[in-house]
Scaffold this active site. Structure first.
Site, short mmCIF file in Angstrom:
data_model
loop_
_atom_site.label_atom_id
_atom_site.label_comp_id
_atom_site.label_asym_id
_atom_site.label_seq_id
_atom_site.Cartn_x
_atom_site.Cartn_y
_atom_site.Cartn_z
N ARG A 118 -14.70 -16.66 2.01
CA ARG A 118 -14.18 -16.88 0.63
C ARG A 118 -14.43 -15.68 -0.29
NH1 ARG A 118 -16.56 -21.72 1.74
NH2 ARG A 118 -15.07 -23.31 2.40
N LYS A 140 -4.71 -6.50 -6.79
CA LYS A 140 -3.66 -7.23 -6.05
C LYS A 140 -3.79 -6.86 -4.58
CE LYS A 140 -0.05 -7.82 -9.54
NZ LYS A 140 1.37 -7.53 -9.86
N GLU A 182 5.73 6.64 -9.56
CA GLU A 182 4.86 5.68 -10.28
C GLU A 182 4.17 6.37 -11.45
OE1 GLU A 182 4.85 2.46 -9.63
OE2 GLU A 182 5.17 2.15 -7.48
N LYS A 224 -3.53 2.18 -16.15
CA LYS A 224 -3.52 0.94 -15.37
C LYS A 224 -4.79 0.13 -15.64
CE LYS A 224 -2.44 -1.47 -11.21
NZ LYS A 224 -1.84 -1.48 -9.88
N GLU A 234 -1.58 -10.98 -14.82
CA GLU A 234 -0.17 -10.78 -15.16
C GLU A 234 0.45 -11.97 -15.89
OE1 GLU A 234 1.90 -8.41 -12.21
OE2 GLU A 234 3.81 -9.33 -12.81
N ARG A 238 0.63 -7.01 -18.23
CA ARG A 238 0.59 -6.38 -16.91
C ARG A 238 1.99 -6.29 -16.30
NH1 ARG A 238 -3.84 -6.97 -11.92
NH2 ARG A 238 -2.74 -5.47 -10.60
N ASN A 242 5.71 -3.29 -14.02
CA ASN A 242 6.84 -3.48 -13.11
C ASN A 242 8.11 -2.79 -13.61
OD1 ASN A 242 5.45 -5.14 -11.26
ND2 ASN A 242 5.56 -6.81 -12.73
N HIS A 245 10.87 -1.91 -11.22
CA HIS A 245 10.57 -2.57 -9.94
C HIS A 245 11.57 -3.66 -9.56
CE1 HIS A 245 6.97 -0.21 -9.93
NE2 HIS A 245 6.53 -0.76 -8.82
N HIS A 249 12.88 -3.09 -6.06
CA HIS A 249 12.72 -4.07 -4.97
C HIS A 249 14.07 -4.45 -4.37
CE1 HIS A 249 8.54 -5.42 -6.63
NE2 HIS A 249 8.46 -4.36 -5.86
N HIS A 262 8.70 2.96 -1.01
CA HIS A 262 8.57 2.18 -2.25
C HIS A 262 8.73 3.08 -3.48
CE1 HIS A 262 7.16 -0.74 -5.16
NE2 HIS A 262 6.26 0.14 -5.56
N1 LIG Z 1 -1.74 -3.77 -4.65
C1 LIG Z 1 -0.99 -3.17 -5.56
O1 LIG Z 1 -1.20 -3.30 -6.75
C2 LIG Z 1 0.14 -2.30 -5.09
C3 LIG Z 1 0.81 -1.48 -6.00
C4 LIG Z 1 1.79 -0.62 -5.52
C5 LIG Z 1 2.10 -0.61 -4.16
N2 LIG Z 1 1.43 -1.45 -3.31
C6 LIG Z 1 1.72 -1.44 -1.88
O2 LIG Z 1 1.33 -0.17 -1.37
C7 LIG Z 1 2.13 0.13 -0.22
C8 LIG Z 1 2.64 1.55 -0.35
O3 LIG Z 1 1.52 2.39 -0.39
P1 LIG Z 1 1.63 3.93 0.07
O4 LIG Z 1 2.76 4.55 -0.63
O5 LIG Z 1 0.28 4.50 -0.07
O6 LIG Z 1 2.10 3.80 1.58
P2 LIG Z 1 1.31 3.86 2.99
O7 LIG Z 1 0.01 3.18 2.91
O8 LIG Z 1 2.28 3.39 4.01
O9 LIG Z 1 1.07 5.43 3.18
C9 LIG Z 1 2.16 6.28 3.31
C10 LIG Z 1 2.08 7.14 4.58
O10 LIG Z 1 1.14 8.19 4.38
C11 LIG Z 1 0.18 8.20 5.42
N3 LIG Z 1 -1.03 8.75 4.84
C12 LIG Z 1 -1.90 8.12 4.01
N4 LIG Z 1 -2.81 8.99 3.55
C13 LIG Z 1 -2.53 10.19 4.11
C14 LIG Z 1 -3.12 11.46 4.02
N5 LIG Z 1 -4.13 11.70 3.18
N6 LIG Z 1 -2.60 12.47 4.76
C15 LIG Z 1 -1.52 12.23 5.56
N7 LIG Z 1 -0.90 11.05 5.67
C16 LIG Z 1 -1.40 10.04 4.94
C17 LIG Z 1 0.12 6.77 5.85
O11 LIG Z 1 -0.43 6.64 7.14
C18 LIG Z 1 1.60 6.39 5.80
O12 LIG Z 1 2.27 6.86 6.92
C19 LIG Z 1 3.23 -0.90 -0.19
O13 LIG Z 1 2.93 -1.85 0.80
C20 LIG Z 1 3.17 -1.56 -1.56
O14 LIG Z 1 3.58 -2.91 -1.55
C21 LIG Z 1 0.48 -2.28 -3.74
ZN LIG Z 2 5.23 0.21 -7.44
#
Ligand SMILES: NC(=O)c1ccc[n+]([C@@H]2O[C@H](COP(=O)([O-])OP(=O)(O)OC[C@H]3O[C@@H](n4cnc5c(N)ncnc54)[C@H](O)[C@@H]3O)[C@@H](O)[C@H]2O)c1
Ligand SMILES: [Zn+2]
Length: 361
Positions: A118, A140, A182, A224, A234, A238, A242, A245, A249, A262
């Site tokens: 939990r 999140k 972003e 943020k 949210e 918050r 978006n 977005h 999306h 993304h």
């Molecule tokens: N929780 C939240 O508030 C929130 C907000 C925005 C996005 N997200 C989520 O985040 C995800 C996108 O995140 P992202 O853009 O980081 O994508 P990702 O985690 O897929 O990373 C992008 C790519 O870069 C590679 N990588 C990561 N660090 C690296 C480094 N230092 N050197 C070389 N390669 C590297 C990864 O292996 C991957 O292939 C989505 O799933 C999205 O829904 C969540």
């Molecule tokens: Zn985003």
């Protein structure tokens, strides 16, 4: 090193931004208090940074879980794998889960930490620009379901965020540009001066200049953190995060989450939010062209040729922001001034979708 704080009462936590944090045993001692640590990473990031981190974490008991790389692996199955490792190693409630990677790793490790017994403590070590400016902050967590992106998840705040800016040195340029979308978003939402700064420094950012990147990570996290501190769940402000977005999306889901990153979808989404705001008589033509220029200079794609406007609208309707059948949008009064509304012109929405989706005339 720079430090910020997310103010959430007893769940407040620091954000540390700087070079070489991953391998700093003293910082790790302060921010990863547990004796038992599970580090979650993926097959791309682990070979680059996991040894450095694990060396810094010793002499704790360190277990490593390396997941497959990619958005398509952000699944309940992989969260179950993390949970299996925690159970198999008899981790107790006082353990810490550490996420080493981008947003995909962070969202899954955070969700596993929210569920295990939990809720156990969790530290974010984001390694992409997108995760350093956005996903690692705010609590999140979750995974995708075949029925939709991020449909399953929980709010679970980390106890610390350690953004090691040196990791950006190995990030592919396309991922860097996606993260910058972003960053531009934050300027548009609430900080016109930051938007000006981005206009002046975009070339340095694209060249990977460490000082310029550190500045945008700091300012983005500050914005943020401030918004999350005001509205963790949210219920209000918050939602401004978006911006772009609902359009973005729609691009991601209409293209099956395979062609557009993304952040790329958000870059185009920002253009559509600006066009829509102008169509509603809110945003000036001058501000629209500034948004267009900056997104184009970032090298982000600006048109969606493979999706029709009709299909885009259908995908917008299944977004989480729909309330009572009406799509709510974040619009702009000017650069640095965003608001949420369900009261907008359908004709402007239609014109915006026709401008950006479908084969160019
Ligand atoms: N929780 C939240 O508030 C929130 C907000 C925005 C996005 N997200 C989520 O985040 C995800 C996108 O995140 P992202 O853009 O980081 O994508 P990702 O985690 O897929 O990373 C992008 C790519 O870069 C590679 N990588 C990561 N660090 C690296 C480094 N230092 N050197 C070389 N390669 C590297 C990864 O292996 C991957 O292939 C989505 O799933 C999205 O829904 C969540
Ligand atoms: Zn985003």
């Amino acid at each position: 090193m720079k430090t910020l704080k997310v103010e959430l009462g007893s769940r407040s936590y620091p954000i540390l931004i700087g070079e070489g944090l991953l391998g700093d045993p003293e910082l790790l001692r302060q921010h990863v208090p547990a004796r038992d640590v599970l580090v979650v990473s993926n097959t791309t990031v682990a070979p680059l940074y996991l040894d450095t981190l694990s060396a810094g974490l010793r002499p704790r008991r360190i277990i490593e879980t390396v997941l497959p790389d990619g958005e398509s692996h952000k699944t309940l199955t992989n969260v179950a794998r993390i949970l299996d490792v925690l159970v198999a190693n008899r981790f107790a409630r006082d353990c810490t889960v550490v996420a080493l990677g981008g947003g995909v790793v962070g969202d899954m490790a955070g969700f596993a930490a929210a569920c295990y017994q939990r809720g156990v403590s969790f530290v974010q070590m984001p390694t992409t620009l997108l995760s350093q400016v956005d996903s690692s902050v705010g609590g999140k967590t979750g995974v995708n379901h075949p029925g939709g992106k991020n449909l399953i998840g929980a709010f679970h705040q980390p106890i610390a965020v350690l953004a090691d800016t040196r990791t950006l040195g190995t990030l592919p340029p396309r991922e860097l540009r996606a993260g910058l979308a972003e960053v531009i978003k934050y300027g548009l939402i609430c900080d016109a001066a930051f938007f000006d700064w981005l206009e002046e420094h975009m070339e340095e950012l694209l060249a990977g200049d460490p000082a310029a990147l550190a500045h945008v990570i700091y300012r983005s996290c500050q914005i943020k953190a401030e918004i999350v501190g005001r509205d963790e769940r949210e219920q209000g402000d918050r939602a401004l995060l978006n911006l772009g977005h609902t359009f973005g999306h729609a691009i991601e889901s209409a293209t099956g989450y395979t062609q557009w990153l993304h952040g790329e979808a958000i870059g185009a989404g920002l253009l559509m939010a600006a066009a829509m705001s102008a169509g509603c008589g809110l945003l000036s033509a001058e501000d629209v062209s500034r948004v267009k220029n900056l997104v184009a200079r970032t090298g982000l794609p600006t048109r969606i040729d493979s999706v029709s406007p009709q299909s885009a609208l259908e995908h917008m309707r299944i977004d989480k922001k729909v309330q009572g059948g009406r799509i709510r949008l974040i619009l702009l009064r000017k650069i640095g001034d965003a608001f949420i509304t369900a009261d907008y012109s359908e004709a402007a929405l239609d014109a915006t979708l026709h401008e950006y989706f479908g084969l160019a005339a």
